[in-house]
Design a protein around this motif. Sequence first.
Motif, mmCIF file in Angstrom:
data_model
loop_
_atom_site.group_PDB
_atom_site.id
_atom_site.type_symbol
_atom_site.label_atom_id
_atom_site.label_comp_id
_atom_site.label_asym_id
_atom_site.label_seq_id
_atom_site.Cartn_x
_atom_site.Cartn_y
_atom_site.Cartn_z
ATOM 1 N N VAL A 68 0.882 -1.214 -0.045
ATOM 2 C CA VAL A 68 -0.108 -0.111 0.052
ATOM 3 C C VAL A 68 0.910 1.257 0.016
ATOM 4 C CG1 VAL A 68 -1.690 1.238 1.334
ATOM 5 C CG2 VAL A 68 -1.725 -1.265 1.055
ATOM 6 N N THR A 69 0.573 2.308 -0.659
ATOM 7 C CA THR A 69 0.941 3.629 -0.734
ATOM 8 C C THR A 69 -0.017 4.711 -0.253
ATOM 9 O OG1 THR A 69 2.193 5.389 -1.406
ATOM 10 C CG2 THR A 69 0.767 4.377 -2.974
ATOM 11 N N GLU A 70 0.202 5.285 0.753
ATOM 12 C CA GLU A 70 -0.805 6.180 1.485
ATOM 13 C C GLU A 70 0.016 7.770 1.990
ATOM 14 O OE1 GLU A 70 -2.350 5.125 5.546
ATOM 15 O OE2 GLU A 70 -0.569 3.727 5.628
ATOM 16 N N LEU A 71 1.042 7.545 1.259
ATOM 17 C CA LEU A 71 1.888 9.130 1.776
ATOM 18 C C LEU A 71 1.234 10.122 0.556
ATOM 19 C CD1 LEU A 71 4.097 10.637 2.915
ATOM 20 C CD2 LEU A 71 5.613 9.777 1.135
ATOM 21 N N ALA A 72 0.762 11.206 1.020
ATOM 22 C CA ALA A 72 0.021 12.237 0.434
ATOM 23 C C ALA A 72 1.143 13.102 -0.058
ATOM 24 C CB ALA A 72 -1.261 12.674 1.097
ATOM 25 N N SER A 73 1.203 13.810 -1.089
ATOM 26 C CA SER A 73 1.938 14.610 -1.420
ATOM 27 C C SER A 73 1.551 16.035 -0.761
ATOM 28 C CB SER A 73 1.768 15.119 -3.068
ATOM 29 O OG SER A 73 2.282 16.303 -3.332
ATOM 30 N N LYS A 74 2.329 16.995 -0.438
ATOM 31 C CA LYS A 74 2.036 18.419 -0.257
ATOM 32 C C LYS A 74 0.988 18.948 -1.236
ATOM 33 C CE LYS A 74 4.169 22.704 1.632
ATOM 34 N NZ LYS A 74 5.538 23.196 1.896
ATOM 35 N N PRO A 75 0.087 19.703 -0.809
ATOM 36 C CA PRO A 75 -0.714 20.264 -1.953
ATOM 37 C C PRO A 75 0.070 20.923 -2.974
ATOM 38 C CG PRO A 75 -1.740 20.654 0.271
ATOM 39 C CD PRO A 75 -0.378 20.014 0.483
ATOM 40 N N VAL A 76 -0.118 20.680 -4.133
ATOM 41 C CA VAL A 76 0.398 21.552 -5.158
ATOM 42 C C VAL A 76 -0.530 22.675 -5.815
ATOM 43 C CG1 VAL A 76 1.626 19.226 -6.014
ATOM 44 C CG2 VAL A 76 -0.776 19.818 -7.209
ATOM 45 N N VAL A 77 0.014 23.374 -6.702
ATOM 46 C CA VAL A 77 -0.990 24.655 -6.736
ATOM 47 C C VAL A 77 -1.110 24.280 -8.515
ATOM 48 C CG1 VAL A 77 -0.818 27.066 -7.492
ATOM 49 C CG2 VAL A 77 0.517 26.128 -5.250
ATOM 50 N N ILE A 78 -2.348 24.356 -8.640
ATOM 51 C CA ILE A 78 -2.771 24.027 -10.128
ATOM 52 C C ILE A 78 -3.009 25.290 -11.094
ATOM 53 C CG2 ILE A 78 -4.707 23.161 -11.497
ATOM 54 C CD1 ILE A 78 -3.295 20.848 -10.262
ATOM 55 N N VAL A 79 -2.257 25.141 -12.121
ATOM 56 C CA VAL A 79 -2.438 26.391 -12.994
ATOM 57 C C VAL A 79 -2.975 25.817 -14.366
ATOM 58 C CG1 VAL A 79 -1.286 28.162 -14.325
ATOM 59 C CG2 VAL A 79 -0.198 27.527 -12.163
ATOM 60 N N PRO A 80 -4.389 26.263 -14.396
ATOM 61 C CA PRO A 80 -5.049 25.500 -15.862
ATOM 62 C C PRO A 80 -4.869 26.316 -16.951
ATOM 63 C CG PRO A 80 -6.615 26.563 -14.160
ATOM 64 C CD PRO A 80 -5.332 26.881 -13.683
ATOM 65 N N GLN A 111 9.206 32.251 -10.763
ATOM 66 C CA GLN A 111 7.640 32.262 -10.952
ATOM 67 C C GLN A 111 6.986 31.451 -10.151
ATOM 68 O OE1 GLN A 111 7.597 32.367 -15.280
ATOM 69 N NE2 GLN A 111 6.989 34.512 -15.356
ATOM 70 N N LEU A 112 7.620 30.065 -10.407
ATOM 71 C CA LEU A 112 6.968 29.054 -9.502
ATOM 72 C C LEU A 112 6.940 29.198 -8.078
ATOM 73 C CD1 LEU A 112 8.940 26.099 -11.585
ATOM 74 C CD2 LEU A 112 6.421 26.830 -11.905
ATOM 75 N N GLN A 113 8.252 29.827 -7.673
ATOM 76 C CA GLN A 113 8.335 30.068 -6.097
ATOM 77 C C GLN A 113 7.422 30.871 -5.573
ATOM 78 O OE1 GLN A 113 12.486 30.770 -5.719
ATOM 79 N NE2 GLN A 113 13.183 29.045 -6.515
ATOM 80 N N ALA A 114 7.152 32.030 -6.427
ATOM 81 C CA ALA A 114 6.178 32.975 -6.048
ATOM 82 C C ALA A 114 4.768 32.360 -5.970
ATOM 83 C CB ALA A 114 6.059 34.029 -7.124
ATOM 84 N N LEU A 115 4.292 31.840 -6.872
ATOM 85 C CA LEU A 115 3.163 30.946 -6.788
ATOM 86 C C LEU A 115 2.794 30.139 -5.749
ATOM 87 C CD1 LEU A 115 1.755 30.142 -10.374
ATOM 88 C CD2 LEU A 115 0.604 31.874 -8.746
ATOM 89 N N ALA A 116 3.858 29.231 -5.357
ATOM 90 C CA ALA A 116 3.895 28.222 -4.308
ATOM 91 C C ALA A 116 3.762 28.947 -3.066
ATOM 92 C CB ALA A 116 5.192 27.263 -4.392
ATOM 93 N N GLN A 117 4.742 29.893 -2.885
ATOM 94 C CA GLN A 117 4.621 30.619 -1.444
ATOM 95 C C GLN A 117 3.229 31.476 -1.285
ATOM 96 O OE1 GLN A 117 8.177 33.155 -1.769
ATOM 97 N NE2 GLN A 117 9.545 31.321 -1.511
ATOM 98 N N HIS A 118 2.710 31.982 -2.466
ATOM 99 C CA HIS A 118 1.501 32.585 -2.202
ATOM 100 C C HIS A 118 0.207 31.845 -1.653
ATOM 101 C CE1 HIS A 118 -1.633 35.569 -4.298
ATOM 102 N NE2 HIS A 118 -1.840 35.619 -3.135
ATOM 103 N N TYR A 119 0.494 30.739 -2.141
ATOM 104 C CA TYR A 119 -0.802 29.592 -1.772
ATOM 105 C C TYR A 119 -0.451 28.581 -1.005
ATOM 106 C CZ TYR A 119 -3.401 32.408 -5.258
ATOM 107 O OH TYR A 119 -4.092 32.997 -5.986
ATOM 108 N N GLY A 120 0.888 28.625 -0.443
ATOM 109 C CA GLY A 120 1.442 27.773 0.751
ATOM 110 C C GLY A 120 1.481 26.328 0.284
ATOM 111 N N GLY A 121 1.418 26.097 -0.982
ATOM 112 C CA GLY A 121 1.476 24.870 -1.464
ATOM 113 C C GLY A 121 2.919 24.123 -1.749
ATOM 114 N N GLY A 122 2.980 23.074 -2.515
ATOM 115 C CA GLY A 122 4.351 22.497 -2.700
ATOM 116 C C GLY A 122 4.550 22.950 -4.189
ATOM 117 N N ASP A 123 4.887 21.921 -4.878
ATOM 118 C CA ASP A 123 5.146 22.036 -6.469
ATOM 119 C C ASP A 123 4.111 22.870 -7.219
ATOM 120 O OD1 ASP A 123 7.552 20.844 -5.898
ATOM 121 O OD2 ASP A 123 6.956 19.100 -6.718
#
Length: 385
Positions: A139-151, A209-221
């Motif tokens: 089993v794998t149950e390790l969840a990722s840190k929330p990612v920031v989705i850019v649609p 740009q990636l770091q700015a978005l991640a920091q803004h929303y407290g997410g991971g990648d």
Amino acid sequence: MIERRFPGLRMAGPGPFGAAVLALALLLWARPAAAAGFPSAYVVADVPVDATAQSAVQAREAARLDGERRAFRQLLERLTQKGDWQRLPQPSDDTIVNLIQDFEVKDEHSSSVRYLASYTYRFSPNGVRKLLHEAHLTVTELASKPVVIVPLLRTGDTARLWDDPNPWRAAWGAANGRSGLVPWVLPTGDLADMSVLDAPAAGKPAPEQLQALAQHYGGGDVVVATAAPGGDGLEVTVARYSPDGSADPVTVQVPGAKADTALYAAGVVAAEKALEDKWKQLTFGGGEQESILSVTVPITSAADWGAVRERLSKIPFVRGEQVDLFGHSEVHIRLRVRGSADLLKIGFAQQDLVFTPGQPTATLALKTPVSAAQPASAAPVSAGQ
């Protein structure tokens, strides 16, 4: 999961300070740990149900049973490898009901013979683990840190990101990002977001740009999810960017005759599955063998130690911990863990803990000590959160 034991606990530091530290350590261990958030891996969200029967009551019951079965199957497939799916247990409906901790219902509609709704289920982690363990499944149950989705929506030569209409972005906004192995957050598209990233740059964002978005929303990648409608459906590409700007994109085809709301919703589901599949490739293979890991935890305050304890309680492969030495600048603990060193490093990182292997002890440190953290401003949350 966490063993609050401290036989043989040694106190570092002389005199009154050492006594105060020990008293504080005992107090921290005596207090109940902060309630950890429910594991997102065991949440199956937005399961559509639709049934017709001789009465509204019968239609609702049929829809409920169908939803529970499909949600449970989705959960088991999420937690296991595809090669094991033929061996997944097939419990009775009563057993599945007993494994459901609670559920939410939204968008209910009914007539005299039909019932439609959307269900979100939370399954008992211990019960599901036991069932899969008895079936001898990894089993794998390790969840990722929330990612920031850019649609990003591409139609012909046009790319749309923050501007409206963007049915692809709307589909993400209507979905539930709090569940699964890869939970996500959706930016609001405010002026701050627009100043960080525009549609042309989203195709190949810069690390800053990636770091700015991640920091803004407290997410991971940051994940750029690109949808390109065509005559035979929707082409969806998900690229999960690491902080240095590298990515390994995955493209999936979502069949459909018309680029409507239903097709874009199906595209979101396909993108979520692609993200989870990539995450499972990264986190499977840790093994079931338990081991004892000696760790030194640097601290600058009691709050640091409290934060480490809380984060450890959220990591599924940490099966227990014991404090051996509590000092004013570091804590020595032994962790009972399951998994390889690589898996441990990935898992700790999802809780913003920096793991450095070492002999005879490893080091586990807060990415940002509590005392050094700036007061968090409330990040805007989209309708999809």
